[in-house]
Design an enzyme around this catalytic site. Structure first.
Site, mmCIF file in Angstrom:
data_model
loop_
_atom_site.group_PDB
_atom_site.id
_atom_site.type_symbol
_atom_site.label_atom_id
_atom_site.label_comp_id
_atom_site.label_asym_id
_atom_site.label_seq_id
_atom_site.Cartn_x
_atom_site.Cartn_y
_atom_site.Cartn_z
ATOM 1 N N GLY A 8 87.994 86.456 -85.044
ATOM 2 C CA GLY A 8 86.365 86.353 -84.819
ATOM 3 C C GLY A 8 86.249 85.256 -83.705
ATOM 4 O O GLY A 8 85.266 84.610 -83.458
ATOM 5 N N TYR A 135 77.259 90.051 -99.822
ATOM 6 C CA TYR A 135 78.132 89.283 -98.934
ATOM 7 C C TYR A 135 78.688 88.165 -99.665
ATOM 8 O O TYR A 135 79.937 87.825 -99.445
ATOM 9 C CB TYR A 135 77.174 88.454 -97.688
ATOM 10 C CG TYR A 135 77.932 87.482 -96.890
ATOM 11 C CD1 TYR A 135 78.435 87.880 -95.706
ATOM 12 C CD2 TYR A 135 77.690 86.187 -96.968
ATOM 13 C CE1 TYR A 135 79.135 87.033 -94.908
ATOM 14 C CE2 TYR A 135 78.096 85.299 -96.221
ATOM 15 C CZ TYR A 135 78.811 85.678 -95.127
ATOM 16 O OH TYR A 135 79.507 85.052 -94.214
#
Ligand code: GDP
Length: 310
Positions: A8, A135
């Site tokens: 990321g 999530y």
């Protein structure tokens, strides 16, 4: 010692890691795909390369993330992408001999109905809030995976739980972004076009914000110094209401128009106050970036980079 790999690396937190690191982003490798993930880990952990270039530590920030809107509208994608990314990254770390791994969780993982303040041991005590349960469950599983790997394989893998993160280089998308970047973007457009500024929900919910640089500094510290399985919360433990955030943004962006609260839009969780004693015990003198300073920096960043923003 070898090298640090950050997943990321183009993201809000990932882009804050400096120095001799290897950064992965979605263009380099689709971490949802097992073969691609294994191939990239194989490449960077090859024992034939000089020892100082071999990846032996990983900070895993990559995730499919978004604000309350995205979390509610794309639950399938939020579940699938995150469970795959985490499963592949943690398993590849094990398979290719990564010695230390720090995985990013989020305060969304906590149960909706729980005694406040949130502390590290409470993450599995009940179902998460419906607005971001897909999530949250996917993220919770990475904590289970790490713990299982520690038990079975003796691996020194751990996780951090940052509260709401903000800072430069965020995703400023109005529909899918988090509250601070979305509001900065909306306020900018309202100022430029002389329109009203519309806030989602009542403005009453409370959140705790931490600057992306603090998150990067503290997770680097965790990587080097923290060796327990239990996650560690990265938090200032200072709550602020959405309404107060709006005031700070409006003031700093010199917006003179009308502010409207659209109660047909979701409030999400009302609050999720955290207890930061654990990190404070380790680092009693750590000074967090002040919210007002961080917001100003983020607004400046936005105004300077617009329209070249995410
Ligand atoms: P959360 O902490 O996971 O809920 O993440 P968010 O960053 O999406 O924060 C959501 C809170 O901000 C909710 O109370 C929303 O009602 C409020 N909010 C107000 N305006 C906006 C907006 O434009 N975008 C988002 N994402 N949230 C907003």
């Amino acid at each position: 010692m070898g090298r640090l790999l950050v997943t990321g690396a183009n993201g809000l937190v990932g882009s804050q890691f400096k120095g001799n690191i290897i950064g992965l982003n979605s263009k380099v490798c689709d971490l949802r795909d097992k073969t691609s993930t294994e191939n990239i880990f194989k490449l960077y952990t090859d024992k034939n390369i000089q020892k100082e270039y071999v990846v032996d530590r990983v900070i895993h920030t990559a995730a499919k993330v978004g604000g309350v809107g995205a979390n509610m509208n794309y639950k399938g994608e939020f579940f699938y992408d995150n469970i795959m990314i985490n499963t592949n990254v943690i398993e590849s770390c094990r398979k290719f001999g990564v010695e230390k791994l720090v995985v990013f969780l989020s305060t969304c993982v906590f149960p909706d109905n729980v005694e406040y303040p949130l502390t590290e041991e409470k993450i599995h005590l009940g179902p998460p809030h419906f607005s971001n349960d897909a999530y949250a469950y996917a993220k919770r599983m990475s904590e289970v995976q790490i713990r299982s790997y520690r038990e079975q394989y003796g691996l020194n893998y751990t996780s951090v739980i940052p509260t709401n993160i903000y800072g430069p280089n965020d995703n400023f998308n109005i529909e899918n972004g988090h509250v601070i970047p979305s509001l900065i973007h909306k306020c900018f457009l309202a100022r430029e076009n002389n329109t009203d500024l519309t806030i989602w929900g009542s403005g009453n919910p409370l959140r705790e914000f931490i600057h992306s640089k603090d998150v990067a500094n503290l997770s680097q510290w965790v990587l080097e110094n923290y060796n327990e399985s239990e996650p560690i919360m990265l938090s200032t433990s200072e709550e602020i209401s959405i309404k107060d955030i709006v005031d700070v943004i409006v003031e700093n962006m010199y917006f003179k128009g009308k502010v409207i609260f659209d109660k047909t839009k979701p409030d999400g969780q009302f609050r999720k106050p955290s207890d930061n004693s654990k990190i404070k015990n380790y680092l009693p003198n750590y000074e967090f970036i002040k919210f007002e300073d961080g917001i100003k920096e983020t607004i400046d960043w936005f105004e300077k980079h617009y329209p070249n923003i995410r």
